[in-house]
Design an enzyme around this catalytic site. Structure first.
Site, PDB file in Angstrom:
ATOM      1  N   CYS A  76       0.783  -1.238   0.000  1.00 47.60           N
ATOM      2  CA  CYS A  76       0.000   0.000   0.000  1.00 47.60           C
ATOM      3  C   CYS A  76       0.813   1.285   0.000  1.00 47.60           C
ATOM      4  O   CYS A  76       0.800   2.051  -0.967  1.00 47.60           O
ATOM      5  CB  CYS A  76      -0.937   0.012   1.204  1.00 47.60           C
ATOM      6  SG  CYS A  76      -1.995  -1.425   1.341  1.00 47.60           S
ATOM      7  N   HIS A 140      -3.046   6.585   3.759  1.00 50.16           N
ATOM      8  CA  HIS A 140      -2.034   5.600   4.159  1.00 50.16           C
ATOM      9  C   HIS A 140      -0.599   6.100   4.000  1.00 50.16           C
ATOM     10  O   HIS A 140       0.321   5.327   3.737  1.00 50.16           O
ATOM     11  CB  HIS A 140      -2.231   4.296   3.362  1.00 50.16           C
ATOM     12  CG  HIS A 140      -1.825   3.083   4.153  1.00 50.16           C
ATOM     13  ND1 HIS A 140      -1.791   1.815   3.605  1.00 50.16           N
ATOM     14  CD2 HIS A 140      -1.424   2.939   5.441  1.00 50.16           C
ATOM     15  CE1 HIS A 140      -1.395   0.952   4.510  1.00 50.16           C
ATOM     16  NE2 HIS A 140      -1.170   1.608   5.629  1.00 50.16           N
TER      17      HIS A 140
END
Length: 210
Positions: A76, A140
């Site tokens: 991610c 993120h």
């Protein structure tokens, strides 16, 4: 089949949007980044999931389908950093996945682009075409809290607007777990429960906006 809302919850879509406000010759563009999407996870590739809106985007005039696209990372946070900057994530201090699955236990030492690397959002502003940019979904790349050791949000990296989560968005009805009376409206992917929590099921994954 899987519903579109369920699929969005499972894929945790992140989108970066820039819209031309004044100049008719400046194209608008939409970039959608989804975690763990396979070739057959979209309808326009004859996949099983029902994805009518993505199918319409893929077939619209001017759409570009990157069928052999390779990201700058395998997970991610590094991938997101490389998409925003166009550089290897290691140059911007992103060496691993940002650990903030539980919003109360975020990694205090994670930093993204401490020297304020030029991003695609900065590029939209610098184009001089009256572009406005926004980030929606999974960030993120650091904490939104200005009391954190390394404050990092879409706004601090060039975007004009945001409606985003610090880390995951485990339900198609995000924020539903934040109040007891909202829990019945939660639509979860995976195991039909929020799995990114400690203790399980107790986290509130808020969307933050500006």
């Amino acid at each position: 089949g899987r519903s579109l809302s369920g699929m969005l919850a499972a894929l945790l879509l992140t989108a970066a949007l820039a819209a031309a406000a004044a100049s008719s010759d400046a194209p608008s563009f939409l970039f959608i980044l989804g975690d763990d999407i396979g070739w057959g996870d979209v309808g326009y590739n004859s996949g099983i999931p029902h994805t009518p809106h993505l199918d319409a985007f893929a077939r619209s005039d001017g759409a570009i389908r990157l069928n052999d696209f390779h990201s700058g990372g395998t997970v991610c946070s590094p991938t997101r950093a490389s998409v925003l900057t166009g550089r290897t994530p290691f140059r911007d201090c992103v060496f691993y996945v940002y650990d903030c699955s539980d919003p109360t236990q975020c990694d205090p030492d994670f930093t993204f682009a401490p020297n304020n690397t030029f991003t695609i959002a900065h590029a939209a502003r610098a184009a001089g075409k009256n572009y406005h940019s926004g980030h929606f979904g999974k960030w993120h790349l650091g904490s939104f809290y200005n009391t954190s050791k390394h404050w990092s949000s879409p706004i601090t990296h060039g975007f004009d607007f945001m409606n985003s989560t610090i880390e995951v968005a485990p339900t198609a009805t995000t924020n539903c777990n934040c109040k007891e009376e909202w829990k019945s409206s939660c639509i979860y992917g995976h195991d039909q429960m929020p799995i990114h929590c400690n203790p399980p099921g107790e986290c509130c994954f808020n969307y933050w906006w500006k």
